[in-house]
Design an enzyme around this catalytic site. Structure first.
Site, PDB file in Angstrom:
ATOM      1  N   GLU A 234      51.189 -17.194   2.558  1.00  0.00           N
ATOM      2  CA  GLU A 234      50.111 -16.441   1.921  1.00  0.00           C
ATOM      3  C   GLU A 234      50.637 -15.394   0.951  1.00  0.00           C
ATOM      4  O   GLU A 234      50.061 -15.183  -0.120  1.00  0.00           O
ATOM      5  CB  GLU A 234      49.251 -15.761   2.991  1.00  0.00           C
ATOM      6  CG  GLU A 234      48.387 -16.717   3.791  1.00  0.00           C
ATOM      7  CD  GLU A 234      47.496 -15.975   4.785  1.00  0.00           C
ATOM      8  OE1 GLU A 234      47.428 -14.731   4.706  1.00  0.00           O
ATOM      9  OE2 GLU A 234      46.885 -16.645   5.630  1.00  0.00           O
TER      10      GLU A 234
ATOM     11  N   PRO B 106      13.968  -1.776  -9.679  1.00  0.00           N
ATOM     12  CA  PRO B 106      12.882  -1.125  -8.947  1.00  0.00           C
ATOM     13  C   PRO B 106      13.179   0.305  -8.523  1.00  0.00           C
ATOM     14  O   PRO B 106      12.302   0.981  -8.005  1.00  0.00           O
ATOM     15  CB  PRO B 106      12.720  -2.024  -7.713  1.00  0.00           C
ATOM     16  CG  PRO B 106      14.094  -2.581  -7.503  1.00  0.00           C
ATOM     17  CD  PRO B 106      14.674  -2.780  -8.878  1.00  0.00           C
TER      18      PRO B 106
ATOM     19  N   ASP C  61      11.453   5.781 -19.112  1.00  0.00           N
ATOM     20  CA  ASP C  61      10.115   5.945 -18.538  1.00  0.00           C
ATOM     21  C   ASP C  61      10.144   6.901 -17.350  1.00  0.00           C
ATOM     22  O   ASP C  61      11.205   7.167 -16.766  1.00  0.00           O
ATOM     23  CB  ASP C  61       9.573   4.591 -18.081  1.00  0.00           C
ATOM     24  CG  ASP C  61       9.083   3.746 -19.240  1.00  0.00           C
ATOM     25  OD1 ASP C  61       8.874   4.296 -20.327  1.00  0.00           O
ATOM     26  OD2 ASP C  61       8.922   2.515 -19.053  1.00  0.00           O
TER      27      ASP C  61
ATOM     28  N   LYS D  22       5.371   7.117 -18.644  1.00  0.00           N
ATOM     29  CA  LYS D  22       3.968   6.783 -18.423  1.00  0.00           C
ATOM     30  C   LYS D  22       3.746   6.701 -16.920  1.00  0.00           C
ATOM     31  O   LYS D  22       4.396   5.934 -16.224  1.00  0.00           O
ATOM     32  CB  LYS D  22       3.612   5.433 -19.046  1.00  0.00           C
ATOM     33  CG  LYS D  22       3.518   5.436 -20.566  1.00  0.00           C
ATOM     34  CD  LYS D  22       3.015   4.091 -21.033  1.00  0.00           C
ATOM     35  CE  LYS D  22       2.749   4.076 -22.516  1.00  0.00           C
ATOM     36  NZ  LYS D  22       3.976   4.189 -23.287  1.00  0.00           N
TER      37      LYS D  22
ATOM     38  N   GLY E 117      11.869  -1.604 -13.506  1.00  0.00           N
ATOM     39  CA  GLY E 117      11.747  -3.029 -13.201  1.00  0.00           C
ATOM     40  C   GLY E 117      12.356  -3.887 -14.281  1.00  0.00           C
ATOM     41  O   GLY E 117      13.501  -3.695 -14.682  1.00  0.00           O
ATOM     42  N   ASP E 118      11.583  -4.840 -14.786  1.00  0.00           N
ATOM     43  CA  ASP E 118      12.029  -5.727 -15.859  1.00  0.00           C
ATOM     44  C   ASP E 118      11.195  -5.424 -17.104  1.00  0.00           C
ATOM     45  O   ASP E 118       9.966  -5.295 -17.014  1.00  0.00           O
ATOM     46  CB  ASP E 118      11.839  -7.189 -15.446  1.00  0.00           C
ATOM     47  CG  ASP E 118      12.349  -8.149 -16.496  1.00  0.00           C
ATOM     48  OD1 ASP E 118      13.450  -8.674 -16.315  1.00  0.00           O
ATOM     49  OD2 ASP E 118      11.645  -8.359 -17.508  1.00  0.00           O
TER      50      ASP E 118
ATOM     51  N   MET F  28       0.668  -2.170  -9.402  1.00  0.00           N
ATOM     52  CA  MET F  28      -0.221  -1.031  -9.688  1.00  0.00           C
ATOM     53  C   MET F  28      -1.637  -1.291  -9.173  1.00  0.00           C
ATOM     54  O   MET F  28      -2.616  -1.041  -9.873  1.00  0.00           O
ATOM     55  CB  MET F  28      -0.241  -0.759 -11.205  1.00  0.00           C
ATOM     56  CG  MET F  28       1.134  -0.509 -11.792  1.00  0.00           C
ATOM     57  SD  MET F  28       1.171  -0.543 -13.591  1.00  0.00           S
ATOM     58  CE  MET F  28       1.085  -2.312 -13.936  1.00  0.00           C
TER      59      MET F  28
END
Length: 483
Positions: free
Chosen positions: A29, A231, A254, A276, A308-309, A389
């Site tokens: 090894e 997330p 955001d 927002k 998120g996306d 939401m």
């Protein structure tokens, strides 16, 4: 008195090995690990072992190494530029080390630092770029941990980009005077259009962009990256997103993006919140579009950081259209959307063989019109529905779906603050869902998943919605009486 700078006990260097022999003595090894390490270079590997294990033999065959299948002899080291004693036998390793020194060849004895002339680093390979990490006796675990972190920070395309830079170096030195002009070119090369094209695997476009930059000698144009922050959990951010944050001049983010993720950007990057939240918009979408265009025209590298996306309820379509119309370069970096994080929190299969083979992403507000949206028909036919939401319209969502034919007993899973340490999970049925509306304690983003596949989730760490159902009904009745 100022504190003295600590001195290194070993000085890092790079040794030329192209076409040179590197000898490894051993067949197990330890020898295989060194063979894999040196195999990343253009050295001619010479492996000495009369009892090589099968995995090492396979490596030798696959990589064109020279195998000396004989008992070790000092003559096997002659002509090598480096030697590794990797037999696992202390007496043999000591003998190899002594022979190498007598022949004037630097030697490394695996796990025997007292016999070593040099130490092998943890290596980040982006050939022709290499980063070697040494920890001076602090142990291989620390070195490998640092290697892993640095590896994540560097784009896989750095090697080809460095090769392109090498091919242009002479031309750049002929065309550009020393000083600011040349520094600006290389800064724009590694941080502008050539690098972005190489990241996208577009080698010819990267070359053309570099030539244009070289001939025009104009400052790099701005670039906007619409990046999904995921997330909320920092370790769910993608590697590409993290690299772009580290390169950004400006981060436009955001409100729902946690500070911990924004802080992963360059320390000196300008941070512009344009958040927002429901009922609270610091900037309108038109103002955000105008801001991105202005920053792009100013030549800034911008990360537009979205929760998120970007392509899932993130208004990326409007921003992309505005940037296209303005001629500003942009790219989209996907993120883990909240539905996937919520499903993971519940160990919930969003599709389940024989139960649900399709999925709908929607918002509760889609049900506020007079007509039922098309996705509701999919829900009735067995699709899993992820409602973003939807807390404030939970009763309407449940009522409209039940009226349309979805069973009141359909399983429901609800997550507040999906992926975060303070997440809360609830489970129940479609009939229980209206209780969410009166839950003033749910202040974080709420994701609701509806469908027969939800029944396969793990509810061990979840609260039943039914516990709040009667409380919600009583409050609704009291509000009705007051009216």
């Amino acid at each position: 008195m100022p504190q003295a700078t600590p001195k290194l006990n070993a000085f890092p260097v790079f040794i030329r090995v192209e076409g040179e022999a590197v000898a490894i003595v051993g067949g197990g090894e330890e020898a295989l690990a060194k063979a894999r390490l040196i195999g990343q270079s253009s050295a001619a590997l010479r492996i000495v072992s009369d009892a090589a294990e099968a995995e090492l033999l396979a490596f030798i065959a696959a990589n064109g190494a020279i195998h000396i299948a004989a008992a070790y002899d000092a003559a096997h080291l002659e002509g090598a530029v480096m030697v590794f004693a990797a037999s696992g036998n202390e007496a043999l390793d000591r003998r190899v080390a002594e022979d190498a020194r007598r022949l004037g060849i630097p030697v490394n004895a695996v796990d025997r630092p007292e016999l070593c002339d040099f130490f092998t680093p943890a290596l980040v390979n982006r050939a022709p770029v290499a980063i070697a990490i040494g920890t001076e006796g602090a142990g291989p675990v620390l070195a490998q941990m640092l290697r892993s972190r640095i590896d994540r920070m560097l784009s896989p395309s750095l090697g080809p980009l460095a090769s392109l830079a090498a091919s242009l170096r002479g031309t750049a030195e002929r065309l550009l005077p020393k000083g600011n002009a040349r520094r600006r070119f290389w800064s724009d090369f590694f941080g502008g259009a050539p690098a972005r094209a190489m990241d996208a695997g577009q080698l010819s476009q990267a070359h053309d962009a570099a030539v244009d930059l070289l001939l025009s000698n104009a400052p790099a144009s701005g670039h906007i990256a619409l990046v999904g922050a995921g997330p909320g959990a920092e370790d769910l951010l993608t590697l590409r997103a993290h690299r772009l944050l580290m390169e950004a001049d400006v981060i436009v983010h955001d409100a729902l993006v946690p500070e911990a993720i924004v802080a992963m950007g360059r320390r000196d990057a300008e941070r512009l919140p344009v958040g927002k939240r429901k009922g609270c918009h610091t900037k309108s979408q038109a103002e955000i579009n105008a801001l991105l265009i202005e920053l792009g025209r100013d030549g800034k590298r911008v990360v537009r950081l979205k929760s998120g996306d970007p392509l899932v309820f993130g208004r990326a379509g409007e921003e992309m259209a505005a940037l296209r119309d303005a001629g500003i370069a942009y790219e989209v970096v996907p993120g883990v959307t909240a539905a996937f994080a919520a499903a993971a929190d519940f160990e919930l299969p969003l599709t389940l063989r024989g139960v649900s083979s399709s999925m709908v992403f929607t918002t509760g507000h889609d049900l506020k019109g007079n007509s039922l949206p098309d996705w509701a028909k999919l829900a009735i036919s067995g699709a899993t529905v992820a409602v973003y939401m939807g807390r404030s319209v939970a009763a309407e969502v449940a009522g409209r779906l039940i009226e349309a034919g979805l069973s009141p007993d359909t399983a429901v899973a609800v997550v507040e603050n999906a992926s975060l340490a303070n997440r809360r999970r609830f489970h129940g049925t479609l009939a229980d869902l209206p209780s969410l509306e009166v839950r003033a304690d749910l202040t974080g983003p709420v994701m609701t998943i509806i469908g027969d596949a939800v029944a396969g989730a793990n509810f061990e760490r979840s609260e039943p919605l039914a516990a709040h159902r009667h409380e919600g009904a009583a409050q609704t009745a009291a509000e009705g009486a007051e009216r």
